[in-house]
Enzyme design. Structure first.
Site, PDB file in Angstrom:
ATOM      1  N   LYS A 172       0.837  -1.220   0.000  1.00 51.05           N
ATOM      2  CA  LYS A 172       0.000   0.000   0.000  1.00 51.05           C
ATOM      3  C   LYS A 172       0.863   1.257   0.000  1.00 51.05           C
ATOM      4  O   LYS A 172       0.604   2.195  -0.732  1.00 51.05           O
ATOM      5  CB  LYS A 172      -0.856   0.079   1.276  1.00 51.05           C
ATOM      6  N   ARG A 203      -9.375   1.442   8.800  1.00 51.25           N
ATOM      7  CA  ARG A 203      -9.026   0.054   9.095  1.00 51.25           C
ATOM      8  C   ARG A 203     -10.092  -0.647   9.919  1.00 51.25           C
ATOM      9  O   ARG A 203      -9.940  -1.823  10.236  1.00 51.25           O
ATOM     10  CB  ARG A 203      -7.730   0.029   9.887  1.00 51.25           C
ATOM     11  N   ARG A 249      11.821  -6.273   5.526  1.00 49.00           N
ATOM     12  CA  ARG A 249      11.663  -4.876   5.111  1.00 49.00           C
ATOM     13  C   ARG A 249      12.584  -3.947   5.910  1.00 49.00           C
ATOM     14  O   ARG A 249      12.784  -4.125   7.102  1.00 49.00           O
ATOM     15  CB  ARG A 249      10.201  -4.464   5.323  1.00 49.00           C
ATOM     16  N   ARG A 289      11.490  -1.617  11.337  1.00 51.30           N
ATOM     17  CA  ARG A 289      10.430  -1.147  12.233  1.00 51.30           C
ATOM     18  C   ARG A 289      10.228  -2.130  13.375  1.00 51.30           C
ATOM     19  O   ARG A 289      10.339  -3.338  13.193  1.00 51.30           O
ATOM     20  CB  ARG A 289       9.116  -1.017  11.431  1.00 51.30           C
ATOM     21  N   ARG A 316      -0.683  -8.530  13.427  1.00 54.50           N
ATOM     22  CA  ARG A 316      -1.218  -7.507  12.523  1.00 54.50           C
ATOM     23  C   ARG A 316      -2.123  -8.152  11.463  1.00 54.50           C
ATOM     24  O   ARG A 316      -3.142  -7.584  11.072  1.00 54.50           O
ATOM     25  CB  ARG A 316      -0.070  -6.727  11.861  1.00 54.50           C
TER      26      ARG A 316
HETATM   27  P1  AMP Z   1       1.104   0.640   9.028  1.00 54.81           P
HETATM   28  O1  AMP Z   1       2.312   1.501   8.886  1.00 54.81           O
HETATM   29  O2  AMP Z   1      -0.037   1.101   8.172  1.00 54.81           O
HETATM   30  O3  AMP Z   1       1.399  -0.827   8.855  1.00 54.81           O
HETATM   31  O4  AMP Z   1       0.594   0.834  10.551  1.00 54.81           O
HETATM   32  C1  AMP Z   1       1.420   0.474  11.626  1.00 54.81           C
HETATM   33  C2  AMP Z   1       0.596   0.386  12.887  1.00 54.81           C
HETATM   34  O5  AMP Z   1       0.000   1.666  13.175  1.00 54.81           O
HETATM   35  C3  AMP Z   1      -0.573  -0.584  12.842  1.00 54.81           C
HETATM   36  O6  AMP Z   1      -0.176  -1.919  13.123  1.00 54.81           O
HETATM   37  C4  AMP Z   1      -1.471  -0.009  13.927  1.00 54.81           C
HETATM   38  O7  AMP Z   1      -0.984  -0.304  15.222  1.00 54.81           O
HETATM   39  C5  AMP Z   1      -1.303   1.500  13.719  1.00 54.81           C
HETATM   40  N1  AMP Z   1      -2.283   2.040  12.746  1.00 54.81           N
HETATM   41  C6  AMP Z   1      -2.031   2.567  11.535  1.00 54.81           C
HETATM   42  N2  AMP Z   1      -3.158   2.977  10.934  1.00 54.81           N
HETATM   43  C7  AMP Z   1      -4.170   2.679  11.801  1.00 54.81           C
HETATM   44  C8  AMP Z   1      -5.579   2.839  11.749  1.00 54.81           C
HETATM   45  N3  AMP Z   1      -6.202   3.361  10.689  1.00 54.81           N
HETATM   46  N4  AMP Z   1      -6.287   2.431  12.834  1.00 54.81           N
HETATM   47  C9  AMP Z   1      -5.699   1.908  13.918  1.00 54.81           C
HETATM   48  N5  AMP Z   1      -4.376   1.708  14.020  1.00 54.81           N
HETATM   49  C10 AMP Z   1      -3.600   2.100  12.968  1.00 54.81           C
END
Ligand code: AMP
Length: 213
Positions: free
Chosen positions: A13, A88, A127, A160, A171
């Site tokens: 994404k 989400r 990654r 990360r 996740r």
């Molecule tokens: P990402 O970088 O999109 O993989 O997001 C990393 C982490 O941030 C996720 O595993 C969640 O803990 C948190 N996160 C990101 N976007 C959201 C969202 N829309 N709602 C809730 N938690 C989020």
């Protein structure tokens, strides 16, 4: 152009949202990036979000919705944006619709990236992300020219905290449990389109462009 990219963690994404940002000259709004900035700046939001993120759980809806509400009011969002990692949950999707309706706006396209779970684990555990510009690399699939250094800006590459196997599995469970209903929500509105997320970055981008233009 107001776009949403849906897809499990590791579906690409972020990469594809970056390409859409450049093609349409609209901001890429990643809730993950916004939350990670809040964590590293140790803001009140960051302190609350960190524990959830480290465990691979979603941050509570109220926090994320407030954060996105503020971000969408930015001057740069007037001509549109690509949302990466939001919504989400069903509640987030409903709140987003409410927010947009109150501004007389709506989402134009929702694209879901579909990827195999086995591929996801390989993609995420290898990654590496740039601390400065968030560009993404992979230790074997897309290594940087110089180990540990970002090809784009020379920044430091890091792994990360949530890109380890245990957290990635959490996740993925969160995605299936809480984000799958979001797909049904947009499917019900007739706006969900699906693109295969396997193949080269350019191939996937071409598929998305065919769907959104
Ligand atoms: P990402 O970088 O999109 O993989 O997001 C990393 C982490 O941030 C996720 O595993 C969640 O803990 C948190 N996160 C990101 N976007 C959201 C969202 N829309 N709602 C809730 N938690 C989020």
């Amino acid at each position: 152009m107001r776009l949403i990219l849906l897809g499990p963690p590791g579906s690409g994404k972020g990469t594809q949202a970056g390409l859409l940002r450049d093609k349409f000259s609209i901001p890429q709004i990643s809730t993950g990036d916004l939350l990670r900035s809040a964590v590293s700046e140790k803001t009140a939001l960051g302190m609350k979000a960190k524990e959830f993120m480290d465990q691979g759980h979603l941050v509570p809806d109220a926090l994320v919705v407030d954060m996105i509400r503020e971000r969408l009011q930015g001057e740069d969002c007037k001509e549109g944006y690509v949302l990466d990692g939001f919504p989400r949950t069903l509640i987030q999707a409903e709140k987003l619709d409410e927010m947009l309706a109150s501004m007389g706006e709506k989402i134009d396209e929702v694209v879901e990236l579909e990827v195999d779970q086995d591929d996801i684990l390989i993609r995420l555990t290898g990654r590496r992300t740039c601390r400065s510009c968030n560009a993404m690399f992979h230790v074997t699939l897309k290594p940087p020219k110089v180990e540990g250094v970002c090809d784009c800006c020379g920044g430091e590459l890091y792994q990360r905290d949530d890109d380890n196997e245990k957290t990635v599995l959490n996740r993925l469970v969160e995605y299936e449990k809480k984000t799958a209903p979001v797909k049904d929500y947009y499917r019900g509105q007739g706006s969900l389109k699906t693109a295969g997320g396997s193949g080269s970055m350019d191939e996937i981008f071409e598929r998305i462009c065919t769907l959104v233009s």
